[in-house]
Design a protein around this motif. Structure first.
Motif, short mmCIF file in Angstrom:
data_model
loop_
_atom_site.label_atom_id
_atom_site.label_comp_id
_atom_site.label_asym_id
_atom_site.label_seq_id
_atom_site.Cartn_x
_atom_site.Cartn_y
_atom_site.Cartn_z
N PRO A 225 -16.70 7.43 10.75
CA PRO A 225 -15.97 8.45 11.21
C PRO A 225 -14.83 8.35 11.72
O PRO A 225 -14.31 9.41 12.38
N ARG A 226 -13.92 7.90 11.34
CA ARG A 226 -12.18 7.24 11.38
C ARG A 226 -11.81 8.30 10.68
O ARG A 226 -11.88 8.55 9.66
N TRP A 227 -10.74 9.34 11.32
CA TRP A 227 -10.35 10.37 10.73
C TRP A 227 -10.70 11.67 10.21
O TRP A 227 -10.88 12.48 9.01
N ARG A 228 -11.18 12.17 11.55
CA ARG A 228 -12.79 13.31 10.93
C ARG A 228 -10.94 14.85 11.30
O ARG A 228 -10.53 14.16 12.24
N GLY A 229 -11.52 15.60 10.61
CA GLY A 229 -10.49 16.48 11.14
C GLY A 229 -9.43 16.70 9.61
O GLY A 229 -9.80 16.70 8.42
N ALA A 230 -8.63 17.57 9.82
CA ALA A 230 -7.06 18.47 8.93
C ALA A 230 -6.33 17.59 8.13
O ALA A 230 -6.95 17.49 7.35
N ALA B 73 -3.48 9.08 8.77
CA ALA B 73 -4.28 6.98 8.24
C ALA B 73 -3.27 6.10 8.09
O ALA B 73 -2.95 5.28 8.62
N ILE B 74 -1.69 6.47 7.41
CA ILE B 74 -0.55 6.13 6.93
C ILE B 74 -0.10 6.17 8.09
O ILE B 74 1.00 5.08 8.35
N MET B 75 0.82 7.24 8.99
CA MET B 75 1.10 7.50 10.15
C MET B 75 0.38 6.27 11.40
O MET B 75 1.81 6.06 11.57
N ALA B 76 -0.44 6.15 11.04
CA ALA B 76 -0.95 4.93 11.80
C ALA B 76 -1.14 3.48 11.39
O ALA B 76 -1.70 2.61 12.35
N GLY B 77 -0.47 3.75 10.43
CA GLY B 77 -0.08 1.97 9.52
C GLY B 77 -1.91 1.10 9.50
O GLY B 77 -1.85 0.82 9.32
N ASP B 78 -2.85 2.18 9.00
CA ASP B 78 -4.03 1.82 8.30
C ASP B 78 -4.00 0.90 7.38
O ASP B 78 -3.05 1.27 6.30
N VAL B 79 -4.52 0.10 7.23
CA VAL B 79 -4.46 -0.58 5.97
C VAL B 79 -5.46 -0.09 4.66
O VAL B 79 -4.96 -0.92 3.42
N ASP B 80 -6.21 0.51 4.85
CA ASP B 80 -7.03 1.00 4.32
C ASP B 80 -7.29 2.50 4.62
O ASP B 80 -8.08 2.40 5.41
N THR C 267 -12.45 8.87 15.08
CA THR C 267 -10.80 9.39 15.06
C THR C 267 -10.57 10.64 14.67
O THR C 267 -11.58 11.34 14.00
N TYR C 268 -9.69 12.43 15.51
CA TYR C 268 -9.41 13.24 14.67
C TYR C 268 -8.38 12.90 14.64
O TYR C 268 -7.06 12.60 14.90
N ALA C 269 -7.85 13.65 12.72
CA ALA C 269 -7.12 13.89 12.15
C ALA C 269 -6.30 15.59 12.70
O ALA C 269 -6.45 16.13 12.02
N GLU C 270 -5.26 15.57 13.88
CA GLU C 270 -5.41 16.93 13.31
C GLU C 270 -4.32 17.51 12.99
O GLU C 270 -3.77 16.65 11.64
N LYS C 271 -3.71 18.56 12.84
CA LYS C 271 -3.23 19.04 11.47
C LYS C 271 -1.92 18.72 12.04
O LYS C 271 -1.71 18.16 12.94
#
Length: 307
Positions: free
Chosen positions: A115-120, A126-133, A202-206
């Motif tokens: 459920p990480r990064w639901r949304g637009a 993911a990259i802006m947050a520094g996620d590693v995958d 988490t939600y991935a806002e536009k």
């Protein structure tokens, strides 16, 4: 066994899945996409979406309804008598009548590990947050915002300097590989549905252009993630010598100094903590160029200020 499919998608990200389903021999009875928009020189030509271009090339039936909420559109959708609908970055809300029409339901290629990064904007965020995958989730759609049951899920590492453009292309290819497998399993009755956990949502806002200016006062790692997360579009930018410059590639540098100050003559810029080195930039109205090409036309000495 070939299935009767409706495909629903709009941007470049959706094209590899459309091509994979066509190559697998499925009968794609209709392709839904957003309507062509004015474009070209002076905006006088209507530019079809990437999905419409490919569907037309393949000789598939294309529909561009403005909404699926009316009885006429829903009846037309149901009349295709599809086994399943495949949805990839379509851009319109699917009402319950549409979700329930196909025999197997509607399957979505979502560009994150739900459920990480639901949304637009899951790839950018993911990259802006520094996620590693990151990864692809094949989801059985419901009426919520990316809340449906997970049918398949595969992770992909995000390299330290990877841009949104690069991750976009890699995930598009992964989604195209997974969807035919998921459909085959669904048709056999062997595709398991796993509800999304309540934890980790988490939600991935536009993405807004207003957030694209670089803040050199942030830590270097955050600045670097901001740059690569917005590359190639809309592009993180700064001003130098009165001109706007986008940064398309960067890497972590070494050194320290006042935020926004050039630490050398090779485009290493001090941040609030540490520094980043600019690798590829683009002047306003110009083509993208390497840091070396930029410096051949613009003198940047240590101590120069980037704002």
């Amino acid at each position: 066994m070939p299935l009767r499919l409706i495909f629903m998608g709009t941007p470049d990200f959706a094209v590899p899945t459309l091509l994979a389903l066509h190559a697998a021999g499925h009968e794609i009875v209709a392709v839904y996409t957003r309507a062509a928009k004015p474009g070209g020189r002076r905006g006088l030509d209507f530019v079809p979406t990437p999905v419409e271009r490919e569907a037309t090339r393949l000789g598939l039936k294309v529909l561009t309804p403005k909404s699926l909420r009316n009885d006429e559109a829903q009846a037309e959708f149901a009349a295709f008598n599809a086994d399943a609908a495949v949805v990839v970055a379509y851009g319109l809300i699917l009402p319950k009548a549409v979700l329930d029409a196909p025999r197997l339901g509607c399957f979505n290629v979502h560009a994150s590990l739900l459920p990480r990064w639901r949304g637009a904007a899951p790839i950018h965020r993911a990259i802006m947050a520094g996620d590693v995958d990151s990864g692809i989730t094949i989801m059985q759609m419901d009426e919520g915002l990316d809340t449906g049951a997970m049918m398949m899920r595969e992770a992909m590492p995000i390299a330290p300097d990877m841009t949104t453009g690069e991750l976009h292309d890699a995930l598009a290819a992964l989604g195209a590989r997974l969807m035919p497998v998921a459909l085959a399993a669904a048709n056999r009755g062997t595709l398991n549905a796993t509800p999304q956990p309540a934890e980790g949502v988490t939600y991935a806002e536009k993405i807004s252009k207003a957030e694209s200016r670089i803040d050199w006062g942030r830590p270097a790692r955050d600045v670097h993630n901001h740059i690569r997360g917005l590359s190639p579009f809309p592009g993180a930018w700064f001003e130098f010598d009165g001109a706007r410059v986008k940064v398309l590639r960067s890497t972590l540098g070494s050194g320290s100094g006042a935020p926004g100050t050039a630490l050398d003559d090779a485009l290493t810029i001090a941040c609030g903590d540490g520094a980043v080195r600019l690798v590829q930039v683009q002047r306003e109205g110009k083509k993208a160029m390497s840091a070396e090409e930029f410096l051949r036309g613009t003198a940047v000495k240590a101590g120069a200020l980037f704002v």
